[in-house]
Design a protein around this motif. Structure first.
Motif, PDB file in Angstrom:
ATOM      1  N   ASP A 367       0.865  -1.182   0.000  1.00 45.76           N
ATOM      2  CA  ASP A 367       0.000   0.000   0.000  1.00 45.76           C
ATOM      3  C   ASP A 367       0.899   1.228   0.000  1.00 45.76           C
ATOM      4  OD1 ASP A 367      -1.880   1.967   0.275  1.00 45.76           O
ATOM      5  OD2 ASP A 367      -2.728   1.232   2.162  1.00 45.76           O
ATOM      6  N   SER A 368       0.990   1.892  -1.142  1.00 45.79           N
ATOM      7  CA  SER A 368       1.897   3.042  -1.245  1.00 45.79           C
ATOM      8  C   SER A 368       1.280   4.320  -0.704  1.00 45.79           C
ATOM      9  CB  SER A 368       2.315   3.256  -2.705  1.00 45.79           C
ATOM     10  OG  SER A 368       1.195   3.615  -3.505  1.00 45.79           O
ATOM     11  N   THR A 369       0.000   4.281  -0.328  1.00 41.61           N
ATOM     12  CA  THR A 369      -0.676   5.467   0.214  1.00 41.61           C
ATOM     13  C   THR A 369      -1.463   5.088   1.469  1.00 41.61           C
ATOM     14  OG1 THR A 369      -2.519   5.085  -1.319  1.00 41.61           O
ATOM     15  CG2 THR A 369      -0.825   6.664  -1.998  1.00 41.61           C
ATOM     16  N   PRO A 370      -0.790   4.619   2.518  1.00 42.75           N
ATOM     17  CA  PRO A 370      -1.509   4.188   3.716  1.00 42.75           C
ATOM     18  C   PRO A 370      -2.018   5.368   4.535  1.00 42.75           C
ATOM     19  CG  PRO A 370       0.842   4.079   4.100  1.00 42.75           C
ATOM     20  CD  PRO A 370       0.661   4.450   2.651  1.00 42.75           C
ATOM     21  N   ASN A 371      -3.070   5.129   5.282  1.00 42.06           N
ATOM     22  CA  ASN A 371      -3.575   6.080   6.266  1.00 42.06           C
ATOM     23  C   ASN A 371      -3.107   5.660   7.658  1.00 42.06           C
ATOM     24  OD1 ASN A 371      -5.475   7.900   4.679  1.00 42.06           O
ATOM     25  ND2 ASN A 371      -6.238   5.874   4.098  1.00 42.06           N
ATOM     26  N   VAL A 372      -3.230   6.559   8.623  1.00 39.79           N
ATOM     27  CA  VAL A 372      -2.864   6.195   9.991  1.00 39.79           C
ATOM     28  C   VAL A 372      -3.718   5.013  10.435  1.00 39.79           C
ATOM     29  CG1 VAL A 372      -2.054   8.496  10.599  1.00 39.79           C
ATOM     30  CG2 VAL A 372      -4.445   7.914  10.943  1.00 39.79           C
ATOM     31  N   GLY A 373      -3.089   4.084  11.134  1.00 38.70           N
ATOM     32  CA  GLY A 373      -3.768   2.873  11.573  1.00 38.70           C
ATOM     33  C   GLY A 373      -3.682   1.725  10.594  1.00 38.70           C
ATOM     34  N   ASP A 374      -3.349   2.006   9.333  1.00 38.03           N
ATOM     35  CA  ASP A 374      -3.201   0.943   8.345  1.00 38.03           C
ATOM     36  C   ASP A 374      -1.877   0.215   8.550  1.00 38.03           C
ATOM     37  OD1 ASP A 374      -5.573   1.738   7.211  1.00 38.03           O
ATOM     38  OD2 ASP A 374      -4.652   2.761   5.498  1.00 38.03           O
ATOM     39  N   THR A 375      -1.797  -0.991   8.006  1.00 35.75           N
ATOM     40  CA  THR A 375      -0.522  -1.699   7.981  1.00 35.75           C
ATOM     41  C   THR A 375       0.161  -1.479   6.641  1.00 35.75           C
ATOM     42  OG1 THR A 375      -1.573  -3.735   7.191  1.00 35.75           O
ATOM     43  CG2 THR A 375      -1.304  -3.468   9.583  1.00 35.75           C
ATOM     44  N   LEU A 376       1.471  -1.569   6.659  1.00 37.84           N
ATOM     45  CA  LEU A 376       2.293  -1.398   5.466  1.00 37.84           C
ATOM     46  C   LEU A 376       3.297  -2.541   5.428  1.00 37.84           C
ATOM     47  CD1 LEU A 376       3.398   0.283   3.051  1.00 37.84           C
ATOM     48  CD2 LEU A 376       4.839   1.483   4.711  1.00 37.84           C
ATOM     49  N   THR A 377       3.243  -3.343   4.377  1.00 38.30           N
ATOM     50  CA  THR A 377       4.145  -4.481   4.239  1.00 38.30           C
ATOM     51  C   THR A 377       5.052  -4.275   3.038  1.00 38.30           C
ATOM     52  OG1 THR A 377       2.556  -6.017   5.230  1.00 38.30           O
ATOM     53  CG2 THR A 377       4.315  -6.971   3.893  1.00 38.30           C
ATOM     54  N   ILE A 427       0.966   2.022  10.745  1.00 35.59           N
ATOM     55  CA  ILE A 427       1.188   3.467  10.699  1.00 35.59           C
ATOM     56  C   ILE A 427       0.638   4.079  11.987  1.00 35.59           C
ATOM     57  CG2 ILE A 427       0.811   5.584   9.407  1.00 35.59           C
ATOM     58  CD1 ILE A 427       2.411   3.411   7.916  1.00 35.59           C
ATOM     59  N   PRO A 428       1.481   4.733  12.788  1.00 38.85           N
ATOM     60  CA  PRO A 428       1.020   5.252  14.084  1.00 38.85           C
ATOM     61  C   PRO A 428       0.044   6.406  13.931  1.00 38.85           C
ATOM     62  CG  PRO A 428       3.272   5.950  13.635  1.00 38.85           C
ATOM     63  CD  PRO A 428       2.914   4.974  12.559  1.00 38.85           C
ATOM     64  N   ALA A 429      -0.739   6.621  14.974  1.00 40.44           N
ATOM     65  CA  ALA A 429      -1.781   7.648  14.938  1.00 40.44           C
ATOM     66  C   ALA A 429      -1.211   9.051  14.803  1.00 40.44           C
ATOM     67  CB  ALA A 429      -2.645   7.555  16.193  1.00 40.44           C
ATOM     68  N   ASN A 430       0.033   9.254  15.251  1.00 37.03           N
ATOM     69  CA  ASN A 430       0.631  10.591  15.183  1.00 37.03           C
ATOM     70  C   ASN A 430       1.495  10.789  13.945  1.00 37.03           C
ATOM     71  OD1 ASN A 430       2.704   8.892  15.876  1.00 37.03           O
ATOM     72  ND2 ASN A 430       3.529  10.197  17.521  1.00 37.03           N
ATOM     73  N   ALA A 431       1.436   9.863  13.003  1.00 38.70           N
ATOM     74  CA  ALA A 431       2.226  10.011  11.778  1.00 38.70           C
ATOM     75  C   ALA A 431       1.689  11.182  10.963  1.00 38.70           C
ATOM     76  CB  ALA A 431       2.172   8.731  10.954  1.00 38.70           C
ATOM     77  N   PRO A 432       2.545  12.099  10.531  1.00 39.01           N
ATOM     78  CA  PRO A 432       2.059  13.286   9.814  1.00 39.01           C
ATOM     79  C   PRO A 432       1.612  12.963   8.391  1.00 39.01           C
ATOM     80  CG  PRO A 432       4.454  13.305   9.939  1.00 39.01           C
ATOM     81  CD  PRO A 432       4.001  12.149  10.769  1.00 39.01           C
ATOM     82  N   SER A 433       0.540  13.598   7.984  1.00 35.46           N
ATOM     83  CA  SER A 433       0.069  13.457   6.605  1.00 35.46           C
ATOM     84  C   SER A 433       1.122  13.996   5.648  1.00 35.46           C
ATOM     85  CB  SER A 433      -1.235  14.229   6.426  1.00 35.46           C
ATOM     86  OG  SER A 433      -1.675  14.180   5.093  1.00 35.46           O
ATOM     87  N   GLY A 434       1.340  13.269   4.558  1.00 39.73           N
ATOM     88  CA  GLY A 434       2.330  13.676   3.574  1.00 39.73           C
ATOM     89  C   GLY A 434       3.734  13.196   3.871  1.00 39.73           C
ATOM     90  N   PHE A 435       3.903  12.424   4.946  1.00 37.78           N
ATOM     91  CA  PHE A 435       5.232  11.917   5.294  1.00 37.78           C
ATOM     92  C   PHE A 435       5.663  10.873   4.265  1.00 37.78           C
ATOM     93  CE2 PHE A 435       8.148   9.059   7.500  1.00 37.78           C
ATOM     94  CZ  PHE A 435       9.055   9.966   8.034  1.00 37.78           C
ATOM     95  N   ASN A 436       6.893  10.991   3.771  1.00 36.89           N
ATOM     96  CA  ASN A 436       7.441  10.083   2.765  1.00 36.89           C
ATOM     97  C   ASN A 436       8.364   9.063   3.419  1.00 36.89           C
ATOM     98  OD1 ASN A 436       7.760  11.791  -0.427  1.00 36.89           O
ATOM     99  ND2 ASN A 436       6.247  12.128   1.166  1.00 36.89           N
ATOM    100  N   LEU A 437       8.142   7.783   3.138  1.00 40.22           N
ATOM    101  CA  LEU A 437       9.004   6.701   3.607  1.00 40.22           C
ATOM    102  C   LEU A 437       9.617   6.022   2.391  1.00 40.22           C
ATOM    103  CD1 LEU A 437      10.029   4.837   5.930  1.00 40.22           C
ATOM    104  CD2 LEU A 437       8.046   3.384   5.452  1.00 40.22           C
ATOM    105  N   PHE A 438      10.936   5.849   2.419  1.00 39.27           N
ATOM    106  CA  PHE A 438      11.656   5.289   1.277  1.00 39.27           C
ATOM    107  C   PHE A 438      12.246   3.936   1.657  1.00 39.27           C
ATOM    108  CE2 PHE A 438      11.927   9.907   1.305  1.00 39.27           C
ATOM    109  CZ  PHE A 438      11.251  10.193   0.135  1.00 39.27           C
ATOM    110  N   THR A 439      12.247   3.017   0.704  1.00 39.86           N
ATOM    111  CA  THR A 439      12.730   1.669   0.975  1.00 39.86           C
ATOM    112  C   THR A 439      13.406   1.101  -0.266  1.00 39.86           C
ATOM    113  OG1 THR A 439      12.076  -0.528   1.782  1.00 39.86           O
ATOM    114  CG2 THR A 439      10.502   0.629   0.367  1.00 39.86           C
ATOM    115  N   GLN A 440      14.347   0.189  -0.041  1.00 36.16           N
ATOM    116  CA  GLN A 440      15.082  -0.443  -1.133  1.00 36.16           C
ATOM    117  C   GLN A 440      15.715  -1.719  -0.595  1.00 36.16           C
ATOM    118  OE1 GLN A 440      17.817   2.266  -3.039  1.00 36.16           O
ATOM    119  NE2 GLN A 440      17.986   1.052  -4.904  1.00 36.16           N
ATOM    120  N   GLY A 441      16.015  -2.645  -1.475  1.00 35.49           N
ATOM    121  CA  GLY A 441      16.630  -3.894  -1.061  1.00 35.49           C
ATOM    122  C   GLY A 441      17.965  -4.129  -1.739  1.00 35.49           C
ATOM    123  N   ILE A 442      18.719  -5.077  -1.193  1.00 33.81           N
ATOM    124  CA  ILE A 442      19.928  -5.591  -1.840  1.00 33.81           C
ATOM    125  C   ILE A 442      19.763  -7.102  -1.936  1.00 33.81           C
ATOM    126  CG2 ILE A 442      22.433  -5.876  -1.711  1.00 33.81           C
ATOM    127  CD1 ILE A 442      22.603  -3.298  -0.144  1.00 33.81           C
TER     128      ILE A 442
END
Length: 460
Positions: A367-377, A427-442
């Motif tokens: 889920d590339s656009t999660p809301n607070v309280g949602d899970t992100l895998t 996603i925690p309840a206090n996570a700010p809207s518009g916050f960007n999280l970046f991820t990558q693998g090796i």
């Protein structure tokens, strides 16, 4: 350092000269806004808008073989964005149309003769004298026009009658809108909305399905509140693989790539400035030009390898030019309009690009656009030992000699020796809207280590 995505070119782009617009039009300044190219007929059309002390009202038609102005076409006041339309039976481009910001109109002219065809008046919802039309693109019943009056109105024009078409028009809420893009049966629109405090803004992007008359998807990409910094959505192009690339100002220098169905894929972090007002794509989709109006940078990007090639500071290039607004490719050159200058910049010696090393393995974000309280895998998979990293930064960096797009301090989340590793967060309840999280693998860490593609998720 292991380099997996290196650009290769047979030449290096360079600034060549400029085309002067000085003296064109009604006597007010001849500063320029948008532009559009007809490469078949070697023509470039430039909106000569003037400035806030006085609107101009012409389109400059430039012969791109000689880079000279061959005529002007009188339109409305403060012309901004231009669209060129094909004639009947796909017989090539035949008609030009431009948004006139100060008049709230769209002027239409015949490309061959330069003669006017129509002036279409658009609704003025706030009775301010204009709805301030900005972006324009072929789509819907003929033309789709975005507005910057804050109404969120997208207006449609029927090109068979050259009249406003209320039935095909739509609204995206209380927002100012960027340049639209017609893609398939959807109109893609970058958006900007003030925060409730009026001390910030949120930049986003929405898609409207023509046939279904509804918003297909809509996402926030960046939010800044309380700092008098105003992220905005300004332009969007469709890449060669069918994905979308959106630009805007005050986005911390980021461009956002999305899938055709609106999934946020990744970012591209420009090394200079804070974003891009206008972007332009070469015909083969390999080269992108980004224009940072606020900080004066014109950046060339290799999209085969997602690598920045070079950035020109316009104030110290040539005679010195201010506020690069938009760009267009034509006849092996790049043309850039400057909203603070009476010249069109011309770049030549464009590079011939070839793919470098490819990303390896696979990384998925559920889920590339999660809301607070949602899970992100997030899951990384590939050959041998694989590892997953996260970061709050997306600039170029390394981890144990491997190139990543996770800044200087990526955090190792975990690893696995069986070719697959995943991690789930709430996603925690206090996570700010518009916050960007970046991820990558090796992947293949014990063999030939290589990075996966980077990914991005934005909290809504």
């Amino acid at each position: 350092m292991a380099v997996f995505l290196g650009a290769a070119s047979l030449q290096a782009q360079s600034f060549s000269h400029h085309v002067s617009l000085s003296g064109l039009g009604n006597g007010n300044s001849a500063k320029a806004f948008g532009l559009a190219a007809d490469e078949t007929n070697h023509r470039l059309y430039v909106a000569v808008c003037g400035d806030f002390s006085g609107s101009n009202n012409v389109i400059a038609e430039i012969d791109t073989l000689t880079d000279s102005v061959v005529r002007t076409i009188t339109v409305g006041n403060y012309p901004e964005d231009i669209a060129l339309l094909a004639g009947p039976n796909s017989s090539g481009l035949s008609t030009g149309a431009v948004t006139n910001s100060s008049d709230g109109t769209v002027s239409v002219w015949d490309l061959a003769s330069g003669n006017p065809i129509a002036v279409v008046q658009l609704p003025d919802p706030f009775m301010m004298g204009s709805c301030y039309p900005f972006g324009i693109a072929a789509g819907g019943p003929g033309l789709m026009i975005t507005t910057v009056d804050g109404s969120g109105d997208v207006h449609a024009i029927d090109t068979t009658t050259w009249t406003h078409d209320p039935a095909a028009s739509f609204n995206l809420g209380w927002k100012s809108l960027g340049r639209p893009l017609a893609s398939g049966n959807e109109i893609i629109v970058p958006t900007t909305a003030f925060t409730p405090s009026w001390t910030g803004a949120e930049a986003g992007i929405s898609a409207f399905a023509n046939g279904a008359a509804l918003v297909s998807w809509s996402h926030k990409l960046a939010v800044n509140d309380g700092n008098n910094i105003f992220p905005s959505g300004n332009d969007v192009v469709e890449l060669a693989d069918g994905t979308l690339l959106m630009s805007g100002m005050d986005l911390d220098g980021r461009l956002y790539q999305l899938s055709a169905n609106g999934e946020i894929l990744r970012t591209m972090r420009l090394q200079n400035g804070a974003g891009a007002h206008g972007i332009a794509l070469s015909a083969d989709g390999s080269l992108l030009v980004a224009c940072d109006l606020a900080y004066g940078w014109v950046t060339f990007i290799d999209l085969l390898n997602w690598v920045e090639l070079v950035a020109f500071q316009t104030a110290s290039t040539g005679l010195g030019y201010m506020m690069p607004n938009d760009a267009a490719f034509c006849d092996g050159k790049v043309y850039v309009t400057c909203q603070g200058s009476e010249e069109v910049m011309v770049f030549d010696n464009l590079p011939t690009l070839v793919p470098g090393g490819a990303y390896q393995g696979l990384i998925t974000v559920d889920d590339s656009t999660p809301n607070v309280g949602d899970t992100l895998t997030v899951q990384v998979s590939g050959t041998g030992v694989v590892a997953l990293f996260v970061s709050f930064e997306d600039s170029a960096g390394t981890y144990s000699g491997i190139d990543l797009q996770l800044g200087s301090a990526p955090r190792l989340v975990g690893w696995s020796g069986n070719g697959s590793y995943s991690r789930t967060w709430t996603i925690p309840a206090n996570a700010p809207s518009g916050f960007n999280l970046f991820t990558q693998g090796i992947v293949d860490i014990k063999g030939t280590p290589a990075p996966t593609a980077p990914r991005c998720a934005v909290i809504q």
